[in-house]
Design a protein around this motif. Structure first.
Motif, PDB file in Angstrom:
ATOM      1  N   SER A 186       0.828  -1.211   0.000  1.00  0.00           N
ATOM      2  CA  SER A 186       0.000   0.000   0.000  1.00  0.00           C
ATOM      3  C   SER A 186       0.860   1.258   0.000  1.00  0.00           C
ATOM      4  CB  SER A 186      -0.935   0.000   1.205  1.00  0.00           C
ATOM      5  OG  SER A 186      -0.196  -0.100   2.415  1.00  0.00           O
ATOM      6  N   ASP A 187       1.978   1.244   0.769  1.00  0.00           N
ATOM      7  CA  ASP A 187       2.875   2.396   0.792  1.00  0.00           C
ATOM      8  C   ASP A 187       3.555   2.597  -0.557  1.00  0.00           C
ATOM      9  OD1 ASP A 187       2.246   2.796   3.447  1.00  0.00           O
ATOM     10  OD2 ASP A 187       3.983   1.681   4.197  1.00  0.00           O
ATOM     11  N   LEU A 188       3.955   1.488  -1.171  1.00  0.00           N
ATOM     12  CA  LEU A 188       4.602   1.558  -2.475  1.00  0.00           C
ATOM     13  C   LEU A 188       3.659   2.174  -3.506  1.00  0.00           C
ATOM     14  CD1 LEU A 188       6.278  -1.978  -2.508  1.00  0.00           C
ATOM     15  CD2 LEU A 188       7.438   0.202  -2.174  1.00  0.00           C
ATOM     16  N   ILE A 189       2.416   1.717  -3.475  1.00  0.00           N
ATOM     17  CA  ILE A 189       1.425   2.229  -4.429  1.00  0.00           C
ATOM     18  C   ILE A 189       1.214   3.724  -4.231  1.00  0.00           C
ATOM     19  CG2 ILE A 189      -1.034   2.188  -4.999  1.00  0.00           C
ATOM     20  CD1 ILE A 189      -0.963  -0.843  -4.523  1.00  0.00           C
ATOM     21  N   GLU A 190       1.059   4.133  -2.990  1.00  0.00           N
ATOM     22  CA  GLU A 190       0.823   5.553  -2.709  1.00  0.00           C
ATOM     23  C   GLU A 190       1.978   6.410  -3.213  1.00  0.00           C
ATOM     24  OE1 GLU A 190       0.145   8.572   1.119  1.00  0.00           O
ATOM     25  OE2 GLU A 190       0.168   6.382   1.403  1.00  0.00           O
ATOM     26  N   TYR A 191       3.207   5.939  -3.017  1.00  0.00           N
ATOM     27  CA  TYR A 191       4.374   6.700  -3.450  1.00  0.00           C
ATOM     28  C   TYR A 191       4.403   6.821  -4.967  1.00  0.00           C
ATOM     29  CZ  TYR A 191       8.981   8.754  -2.845  1.00  0.00           C
ATOM     30  OH  TYR A 191      10.031   9.634  -2.814  1.00  0.00           O
ATOM     31  N   ALA A 192       4.158   5.697  -5.655  1.00  0.00           N
ATOM     32  CA  ALA A 192       4.195   5.706  -7.115  1.00  0.00           C
ATOM     33  C   ALA A 192       3.100   6.590  -7.688  1.00  0.00           C
ATOM     34  CB  ALA A 192       4.060   4.281  -7.649  1.00  0.00           C
ATOM     35  N   GLN A 193       1.932   6.556  -7.076  1.00  0.00           N
ATOM     36  CA  GLN A 193       0.831   7.393  -7.570  1.00  0.00           C
ATOM     37  C   GLN A 193       1.144   8.875  -7.381  1.00  0.00           C
ATOM     38  OE1 GLN A 193      -2.409   5.663  -5.306  1.00  0.00           O
ATOM     39  NE2 GLN A 193      -3.060   4.398  -7.050  1.00  0.00           N
ATOM     40  N   ARG A 194       1.761   9.207  -6.264  1.00  0.00           N
ATOM     41  CA  ARG A 194       2.114  10.609  -6.028  1.00  0.00           C
ATOM     42  C   ARG A 194       3.151  11.075  -7.054  1.00  0.00           C
ATOM     43  NH1 ARG A 194       2.933  10.155  -1.102  1.00  0.00           N
ATOM     44  NH2 ARG A 194       5.210  10.031  -0.955  1.00  0.00           N
ATOM     45  N   TRP A 195       4.149  10.221  -7.290  1.00  0.00           N
ATOM     46  CA  TRP A 195       5.153  10.573  -8.300  1.00  0.00           C
ATOM     47  C   TRP A 195       4.505  10.734  -9.673  1.00  0.00           C
ATOM     48  CZ3 TRP A 195       6.280   7.772 -12.723  1.00  0.00           C
ATOM     49  CH2 TRP A 195       7.294   8.314 -13.522  1.00  0.00           C
ATOM     50  N   SER A 196       3.606   9.829 -10.027  1.00  0.00           N
ATOM     51  CA  SER A 196       2.963   9.858 -11.335  1.00  0.00           C
ATOM     52  C   SER A 196       2.182  11.157 -11.527  1.00  0.00           C
ATOM     53  CB  SER A 196       2.027   8.652 -11.494  1.00  0.00           C
ATOM     54  OG  SER A 196       1.412   8.651 -12.756  1.00  0.00           O
ATOM     55  N   ARG A 197       1.460  11.587 -10.492  1.00  0.00           N
ATOM     56  CA  ARG A 197       0.682  12.832 -10.593  1.00  0.00           C
ATOM     57  C   ARG A 197       1.604  14.029 -10.807  1.00  0.00           C
ATOM     58  NH1 ARG A 197      -2.253  10.317  -6.346  1.00  0.00           N
ATOM     59  NH2 ARG A 197      -1.100  11.531  -4.793  1.00  0.00           N
ATOM     60  N   GLN A 198       2.697  14.062 -10.059  1.00  0.00           N
ATOM     61  CA  GLN A 198       3.628  15.184 -10.182  1.00  0.00           C
ATOM     62  C   GLN A 198       4.283  15.211 -11.558  1.00  0.00           C
ATOM     63  OE1 GLN A 198       6.297  14.531  -6.904  1.00  0.00           O
ATOM     64  NE2 GLN A 198       4.829  15.246  -5.353  1.00  0.00           N
ATOM     65  N   ALA A 199       4.696  14.043 -12.029  1.00  0.00           N
ATOM     66  CA  ALA A 199       5.345  13.970 -13.338  1.00  0.00           C
ATOM     67  C   ALA A 199       4.366  14.332 -14.449  1.00  0.00           C
ATOM     68  CB  ALA A 199       5.917  12.571 -13.556  1.00  0.00           C
ATOM     69  N   ALA A 200       3.125  13.853 -14.337  1.00  0.00           N
ATOM     70  CA  ALA A 200       2.114  14.167 -15.353  1.00  0.00           C
ATOM     71  C   ALA A 200       1.835  15.669 -15.395  1.00  0.00           C
ATOM     72  CB  ALA A 200       0.832  13.394 -15.067  1.00  0.00           C
ATOM     73  N   ALA A 201       1.807  16.304 -14.225  1.00  0.00           N
ATOM     74  CA  ALA A 201       1.556  17.748 -14.168  1.00  0.00           C
ATOM     75  C   ALA A 201       2.670  18.510 -14.878  1.00  0.00           C
ATOM     76  CB  ALA A 201       1.442  18.199 -12.716  1.00  0.00           C
TER      77      ALA A 201
END
Length: 698
Positions: free
Chosen positions: A61-76
């Motif tokens: 769950s922690d891994l997923i949360e981290y990857a999703q946060r990175w993905s949002r920032q990179a997409a922005a």
């Protein structure tokens, strides 16, 4: 944005001639029949996967949360870049082109790293079947051309960038794609060819990609080109027919299963962290490329560098700024910046006025010395560069001097796999052939077994027509169904005794417990969603119960054997192959199936013929007789009943099998003509005959 403390250690180096770069590795990894040096490759992949990143946690769950946060920032970040140039059509087209091409190696094989995690040796294993179900979401199982990769291909076509996209191995030859774009998918695809070594790492990497969902660089395209493709399908976390991130949920369940075992948990987390590191490095490199490419001089420099090797041959007599143009081009192979600046100051260019510049007017005209040297895209690049040139002399720049990230470099992928042990008899072959990986000895054994088997049945008469007609096999299929029914109705052969039925069921076990194994080669990503392969994969998936244990054919048959008082070891175990209740000849047909399945490209016609023979063999007659036999002795008929329905000649496996043959022959006719189709049909007939062990002399 950097989250890792250390970078992966470089793969061990060897002789220069042995080095395989990311493009070469990608090309090798997408070949379903390619033999790989297992020990050499495994050691290098383990080294590449050694990435530190403890700060992102270890719970799924922690891994997923981290990857999703990175993905949002990179997409922005990518979206902001696109929005900045929304009104500049020339720059916008550059961003679209480079983004689509840069994402192509990964997106075109989305999910392919799961392709070998299920095989005949794991077809009764719940974890493997759940993995197969996840993989089926990537393939769009049951539908042709519905894999995520095919969906991405539609985007490449919509943006007119699909020149090198089919077959997939050609993508590595596309000079427009940066080398760095191949590193992540090539490494994952190579790991997929060693499933017994890297299952946990692959699931970890897959979880990372599911969490990321849409590749960040594609996020602005989904907004700016909403009708170019099915963007929902391109998100790694989605599953057809399921609300929300269905594929992510399925992968998380697999990861949590692995997390229960300490060793596999560590390896799963390692795979996740490695994938996230690779995604970050690749996305940073892609963003930097996109940002730089907004400067027209960058694309011009890249064009000059790409053409320099060829061009230096032809321009010895043309002097530019006191030097032979050939000398300029020699330098431009590594540093095109000086030549680009010299061209800008030359009489070939009118700064800010492309239509008045001889380089793209008189020189490329029909009578010009550079007629047809440049493509339309090349000319667009040159035009954009000229249009952006200031009328005053610009300051020197570092165009073309960017430092690329370290390349993937693997050693020994072209070496022989290693001799290995030749199977000492058919029982050992049955045991060894369950694994996807193979030694050279096992490869030669399997290929020889297939050729010998086919040679022995080549002249056997079969019920198939002597020639294939473009009208197809459906009418013939119905005729065969009628024939089976008549034979059943006219047969007065007595039913077997209880003892005879049990004995026969036992001898069939090595074959039936690998139901569908002849098709496991069509789990390969590049084959599983083609017009021919999609129904073969769907058949294979059906045989394993669509990943539902209660529908899994091998497990249903095991329960039947249990009712008969027969409890067998696991099918892929050595104990199973050595069990003294089997006759040696009980392994002959299944070893043929397992051997043939390794060559889904080399023996396509024979495999299609075998598949048709298997799926048709029981419907209309044999299954009805078997049901009577089992029912008369009080045994469960579930195994027979399920085959009687799913193998039917209208909408079932028999129909799919005949359609696959028809599609294949129609394709061969269209590409090779009637002569090629006739040769292919004779091979189909041989494959059809190869089901009959009597024809082999057994």
């Amino acid at each position: 944005m950097h989250i890792f403390k250390t970078k992966p250690t470089a793969a061990p180096l060897g002789h220069e001639s042995e080095r395989v770069d990311a493009r070469g590795a990608y090309r090798i990894a997408v070949d379903p029949e390619r033999r790989l040096p297992r020990e050499v490759l495994a050691a290098q992949l383990h080294t590449l996967l050694a990435v530190s990143g403890d700060e992102i946690g270890s719970r799924p769950s922690d891994l997923i949360e981290y990857a999703q946060r990175w993905s949002r920032q990179a997409a922005a970040r990518h979206s902001e870049l696109f929005d900045r140039y929304r009104e500049d059509n020339a720059v916008y087209e550059v961003l679209v082109r480079r983004t689509v091409l840069g994402c192509a190696p990964l997106a075109s094989m989305a999910g392919a790293w799961l392709q070998w995690l299920t095989c005949s040796g794991t077809c009764e294993d719940e974890f493997a079947l759940r993995t197969l179900a996840l993989y089926a979401t990537d393939l769009g199982a049951g539908h042709a051309r519905r894999s995520r990769g095919q969906t991405y291909l539609s985007l490449m076509r919509a943006t007119r960038l699909s020149d090198y996209a089919e077959p997939i191995a050609r993508l590595a030859a596309d000079p427009r794609i940066p080398d760095r774009a191949f590193t992540l998918p090539a490494t994952l695809l190579l790991a997929s060819r060693l499933p017994s070594e890297f299952t946990a790492e692959i699931i970890g990497a897959d979880l990372c990609l599911r969490a990321v969902a849409t590749l960040p660089a594609l996020a602005p395209l989904a907004t700016h080109l909403p009708t170019a493709t099915d963007w929902v399908r391109l998100a790694f976390d989605t599953a057809p027919g399921e609300e929300g991130p269905g594929a992510l949920r399925r992968c998380l369940e697999l990861a949590e299963t692995l997390a229960a075992d300490p060793d596999r948990a560590v390896r799963m987390v390692r795979g996740f962290r490695w994938a996230l590191y690779q995604l970050e490095e690749w996305d940073n490199a892609l963003f930097d490329e996109l940002h730089r490419a907004c400067d027209p001089a960058v694309e011009m420099a890249e064009l000059v560098r790409a053409r320099a090797r060829e061009a230096h041959v032809y321009h010895h007599d043309f002097v530019l700024a006191g030097r032979s143009l050939s000398d300029w081009f020699t330098e431009a192979r590594t540093d095109p910046g000086p030549l680009v600046r010299a061209l800008a100051d030359s009489r070939l260019i009118r700064p800010g006025r492309p239509d008045a510049s001889p380089l793209i007017t008189t020189l490329v005209a029909e009578n010009g010395r550079m007629f047809r040297v440049f493509t339309d895209n090349d000319l667009a690049v040159i035009r954009r560069w000229i249009a952006a040139l200031p009328t005053e002399t610009p300051a020197a720049s570092n165009v073309g001097r960017s430092t690329p990230p370290p390349p993937l470099s693997l050693i020994g992928l072209h070496r022989p796999h290693g001799p290995g042990a030749t199977p000492m008899g058919i029982r050992e072959a049955y045991h060894l052939l369950h694994a996807r990986e193979q030694t050279d000895a096992l490869h030669h054994y399997a290929a020889g077994y297939v050729r010998n088997w086919l040679d022995r049945v080549r002249e056997t008469e079969v019920h198939l027509p002597t020639t294939w007609e473009p009208t197809g096999l459906r009418t013939w299929l119905l005729d065969q169904h009628d024939r089976h029914a008549v034979e059943y109705d006219s047969c007065d052969e007595p039913l077997p005794t209880r003892e005879e039925l049990i004995a026969e069921s036992v001898q069939l076990a090595p074959m039936i417990l690998i139901d569908g194994a002849w098709l496991q080669g069509f789990t390969d990503y590049s084959l599983a969603s083609t017009e021919i392969g999609f129904s073969l994969f769907a058949t294979y998936w059906d045989e394993l119960g669509n990943s539902e244990l209660r529908l899994n054919h091998p497990l249903i048959y095991r329960r039947l054997l249990g009712d008969m008082g027969i409890n067998l070891p696991p099918t892929a175990s050595k104990e199973f192959a050595d069990w003294d209740g089997f006759d040696d000849k009980a392994f002959a047909v299944p070893v043929y199936w397992l051997s043939l399945s390794r060559y889904p490209q080399s023996f396509v016609p024979e495999l299609l013929g075998l598949n048709l023979a298997i799926e048709l063999s029981g419907v209309g007659g044999t299954y009805r007789r078997m049901r009577r036999s089992h029912a008369s002795h009080g045994f469960d008929t579930r195994f027979i009943d399920i085959h009687s329905t799913i193998d039917n000649v209208s909408t079932g496996h028999s129909a799919w099998a005949s359609d696959a043959v028809d599609i294949y022959l129609a394709t061969v006719t269209g590409t090779g003509g009637a002569g090629a189709a006739d040769q292919a049909w004779q091979r189909v007939r041989t494959g059809y005959a190869a089901l009959d062990p009597v024809a082999i002399g057994l």
